[in-house]
Motif scaffolding. Structure first.
Motif, PDB file in Angstrom:
ATOM      1  N   ASP A  94       0.797  -1.238   0.000  1.00  0.00           N
ATOM      2  CA  ASP A  94       0.000   0.000   0.000  1.00  0.00           C
ATOM      3  C   ASP A  94       0.824   1.280   0.000  1.00  0.00           C
ATOM      4  O   ASP A  94       0.255   2.377   0.058  1.00  0.00           O
ATOM      5  CB  ASP A  94      -0.980   0.007   1.177  1.00  0.00           C
ATOM      6  CG  ASP A  94      -0.300  -0.094   2.534  1.00  0.00           C
ATOM      7  OD1 ASP A  94       0.941   0.043   2.593  1.00  0.00           O
ATOM      8  OD2 ASP A  94      -1.015  -0.318   3.532  1.00  0.00           O
ATOM      9  N   LYS A 143      -5.409  -3.611   0.564  1.00  0.00           N
ATOM     10  CA  LYS A 143      -6.653  -2.843   0.547  1.00  0.00           C
ATOM     11  C   LYS A 143      -6.407  -1.336   0.554  1.00  0.00           C
ATOM     12  O   LYS A 143      -7.140  -0.571  -0.094  1.00  0.00           O
ATOM     13  CB  LYS A 143      -7.504  -3.247   1.761  1.00  0.00           C
ATOM     14  CG  LYS A 143      -8.862  -2.567   1.817  1.00  0.00           C
ATOM     15  CD  LYS A 143      -9.734  -3.170   2.906  1.00  0.00           C
ATOM     16  CE  LYS A 143      -9.132  -2.921   4.291  1.00  0.00           C
ATOM     17  NZ  LYS A 143     -10.037  -3.382   5.376  1.00  0.00           N
ATOM     18  N   ALA A 197      -5.845  -0.235  -3.057  1.00  0.00           N
ATOM     19  CA  ALA A 197      -6.631  -0.888  -4.111  1.00  0.00           C
ATOM     20  C   ALA A 197      -7.469   0.098  -4.912  1.00  0.00           C
ATOM     21  O   ALA A 197      -7.584  -0.026  -6.140  1.00  0.00           O
ATOM     22  CB  ALA A 197      -7.529  -1.963  -3.505  1.00  0.00           C
ATOM     23  N   ASP A 198      -8.070   1.103  -4.242  1.00  0.00           N
ATOM     24  CA  ASP A 198      -8.949   2.012  -4.969  1.00  0.00           C
ATOM     25  C   ASP A 198      -8.190   2.927  -5.922  1.00  0.00           C
ATOM     26  O   ASP A 198      -8.788   3.571  -6.796  1.00  0.00           O
ATOM     27  CB  ASP A 198      -9.786   2.848  -3.992  1.00  0.00           C
ATOM     28  CG  ASP A 198      -8.931   3.713  -3.075  1.00  0.00           C
ATOM     29  OD1 ASP A 198      -7.707   3.471  -2.998  1.00  0.00           O
ATOM     30  OD2 ASP A 198      -9.492   4.613  -2.429  1.00  0.00           O
ATOM     31  N   ARG A 199      -6.866   2.994  -5.785  1.00  0.00           N
ATOM     32  CA  ARG A 199      -6.056   3.772  -6.723  1.00  0.00           C
ATOM     33  C   ARG A 199      -5.323   2.879  -7.717  1.00  0.00           C
ATOM     34  O   ARG A 199      -5.238   3.180  -8.902  1.00  0.00           O
ATOM     35  CB  ARG A 199      -5.036   4.624  -5.956  1.00  0.00           C
ATOM     36  CG  ARG A 199      -5.682   5.769  -5.162  1.00  0.00           C
ATOM     37  CD  ARG A 199      -4.672   6.423  -4.229  1.00  0.00           C
ATOM     38  NE  ARG A 199      -4.302   5.520  -3.150  1.00  0.00           N
ATOM     39  CZ  ARG A 199      -3.137   5.565  -2.492  1.00  0.00           C
ATOM     40  NH1 ARG A 199      -2.224   6.459  -2.849  1.00  0.00           N
ATOM     41  NH2 ARG A 199      -2.890   4.721  -1.511  1.00  0.00           N
ATOM     42  N   PRO A 215      -7.939   0.676 -10.616  1.00  0.00           N
ATOM     43  CA  PRO A 215      -8.360   1.438 -11.812  1.00  0.00           C
ATOM     44  C   PRO A 215      -7.189   1.845 -12.702  1.00  0.00           C
ATOM     45  O   PRO A 215      -7.309   1.835 -13.934  1.00  0.00           O
ATOM     46  CB  PRO A 215      -9.057   2.671 -11.216  1.00  0.00           C
ATOM     47  CG  PRO A 215      -9.418   2.290  -9.831  1.00  0.00           C
ATOM     48  CD  PRO A 215      -8.359   1.341  -9.372  1.00  0.00           C
ATOM     49  N   VAL A 274      -8.006  -8.179  -4.098  1.00  0.00           N
ATOM     50  CA  VAL A 274      -7.712  -7.238  -3.018  1.00  0.00           C
ATOM     51  C   VAL A 274      -7.628  -8.016  -1.708  1.00  0.00           C
ATOM     52  O   VAL A 274      -8.499  -8.835  -1.409  1.00  0.00           O
ATOM     53  CB  VAL A 274      -8.795  -6.147  -2.935  1.00  0.00           C
ATOM     54  CG1 VAL A 274      -8.522  -5.198  -1.766  1.00  0.00           C
ATOM     55  CG2 VAL A 274      -8.868  -5.370  -4.250  1.00  0.00           C
TER      56      VAL A 274
END
Length: 515
Positions: A263, A296, A299-301, A304, A394
């Motif tokens: 991360d 995690k 993951a949102d960056r 995508p 994830v």
């Protein structure tokens, strides 16, 4: 101009094959799906004859000495590089990969040749070893070539996976009997011709083609040691046949290679590096990544960014540097990968990028594909796909990523991406794989020719590259002599007189930490 190898050149190169008695087969060009050339197969008898010729040439090659072998291989290295454009044409014509990824092969092949040529003298030099009783005995180890090395190579990296085994075998004085895959034979013959033109005796490196069950088995039966690169299932068969003859074997086999994204990464950079790691050679690479585990917290960056990077990869079948991803090698490869893809989608996987067959570009072109929601009942979850298909998962933290990465029968390659080298090294130390890359997918280890490369678990035995990759092609002999300083006991009376001294010697050696 770069392009498909002309049929006339293919026919000329085929005259260098050691065997041509069996019926020829058609070899297609992946970019077009049309016949590139017809390839004659060898008979079992022709393989045996080729082995005898290579053995006879090997004796003279060994007698010529290290300096001669080194000079020939280094001249071959230079000719190989001079002819690189033709070699790139051959690799693209037979495998369907991009020109950039074909150049990786040329680069690795030349590097492996240079390393082997310049390292062989050190490996073969007689070496002093600690004697059983210092001063009373003197011990040395000498090495000699095994004789004839059988090399069985696949279609996906016909140059580098040949020369990473063949160059060290030749450098330490062996002859070579190679079974090339049908889909990579011209590339192999072009490489061989460069070394023959540099002074390598033509009989020393024999190349045959044909089915593995017959020609491959005949190679194993004729050799003193075998190198195999291919599937785990076939590797077991090769290992059993070699064991039956009590000869050694090194094998690089299948993989289900994981990449861990921690991360603290730069998401955009990690996405670009991961995309290359997954889709180089359209994923048809033993060390390419098929599983990505993302912490995690990023993951949102990352996810995508990764999907967007993959969607923007340039697909192409041109003989230049405009494409990022090329074609699958054959209809069989397309069928294999699409079977995994269709199975995953039918069972609930989500396609984040790619997933389409692109016959408008070439008959076997498949878009690089990113899946999520991959579960254990899907074929691509644990089985090697060997194509442009990757599953992204994830996970809560690095511990969960390591556990998932190690939950496999394979252990060939792995990768860790992190903004902290120290943190990445800590995670890398816990991964069960023969090679682990940090902030790279596979090239950091694949290109480190001074370091051993191979797999653990079901991904292989033995190692190529480095000193290990040279030593496997030699037999060691220990030569020890009594110096005469002290007569070793030969009778009961003499033992009785010397036991006390010998025990004292053992205790003294331990006290001074002498091995």
């Amino acid at each position: 101009m770069p392009g498909l190898l002309p049929r006339t050149l293919a026919d000329e190169l085929i005259t260098d094959l050691a065997g041509r008695a069996a019926s020829p087969v058609s070899v297609i060009a992946p970019f077009t799906g049309e016949e590139l050339y017809t390839l004659p197969h060898a008979t079992v008898e022709e393989v045996a004859d080729a082995a005898l010729r290579a053995r006879e040439a090997q004796r003279a090659w060994w007698a010529a000495g290290d300096a001669h072998r080194r000079a020939v291989l280094l001249r071959g290295h230079d000719l190989f590089l001079e002819r690189r454009e033709l070699l790139l044409d051959a690799v693209q014509s037979e495998t369907g990969k991009t020109r950039g990824q074909a150049f990786e092969e040329v680069f690795n092949s030349a590097a492996a040749t240079r390393y082997a040529a310049l390292s062989a003298r050190r490996v073969l030099r007689p070496e002093a070893r600690r004697a059983g009783i210092p001063l009373v005995m003197r011990t040395r180890v000498r090495r000699a070539p095994k004789g004839l090395i059988g090399v069985i190579t696949p279609w996906n990296y016909p140059l580098s996976l040949a020369l990473m085994d063949i160059a060290p075998a030749l450098a330490v004085g062996n002859g070579v009997l190679q079974k090339a895959d049908d889909q990579g034979t011209l590339s192999v013959l072009l490489a061989r011709r460069a070394f023959v033109d540099a002074g390598l005796p033509p009989e020393l490196w024999q190349v045959v083609a044909g089915p593995g069950s017959e020609v491959g088995s005949a190679v194993v039966d004729a050799a003193d040691y075998v190198c195999f690169t291919g599937s785990t299932a076939t590797g077991r068969t090769v290992a059993q046949r070699a064991a039956g003859r009590l000869i050694g074997a090194s094998m690089e086999l299948g993989g289900k290679n994981p990449l861990i994204v921690l991360d603290d990464v730069d998401p955009e950079k990690a996405a670009a590096d991961a995309a290359y790691a997954c889709f180089s050679a359209a994923g048809q690479l033993c060390v390419s990544i098929e599983r990505v585990y993302v912490e995690k917290g990023v993951a949102d960056r990352f996810v995508p960014a990764f999907a967007e990077r993959v969607r923007n990869l340039a697909l192409g079948v041109d003989f230049d540097y405009t494409a990022d991803v090329g074609s699958l090698a054959s209809a069989a490869q397309l069928e294999r990968v699409t079977a995994h893809l269709d199975d995953a989608i039918a069972k609930g996987a989500t396609v984040l990028a790619g997933g389409r067959h692109r016959p408008d570009l070439g008959p076997y072109v498949l878009e690089p594909t990113v899946l999520t929601d991959v579960t254990s009942e899907m074929q691509c979850f644990a089985g090697e796909t060997f194509g442009p298909l990757v599953a992204v998962t994830v996970v809560e933290n690095a511990d969960a990523a390591v556990a998932a990465a190690n939950d496999t029968d394979y252990g060939l390659n792995a990768s860790v991406m992190s903004g902290s080298p120290a943190r990445a090294r800590g995670v890398a130390a816990r991964l069960e794989a023969g090679s682990v890359n940090i902030n790279e997918g596979y090239r950091a280890t694949f290109g480190s020719i001074d370091a051993p490369m191979g797999g653990v678990k079901q991904s292989g035995v033995g190692r190529r590259n480095g000193v290990d990759g040279l030593l496997r092609f030699t037999e060691s002999t220990t030569v020890a002599e009594a110096t005469g300083l002290l007569q070793l006991p030969r009778t009961g009376y003499e033992f009785g007189r010397l036991v006390g001294l010998m025990v004292f010697t053992l205790k003294g050696l331990k006290a001074v930490r002498r091995r």
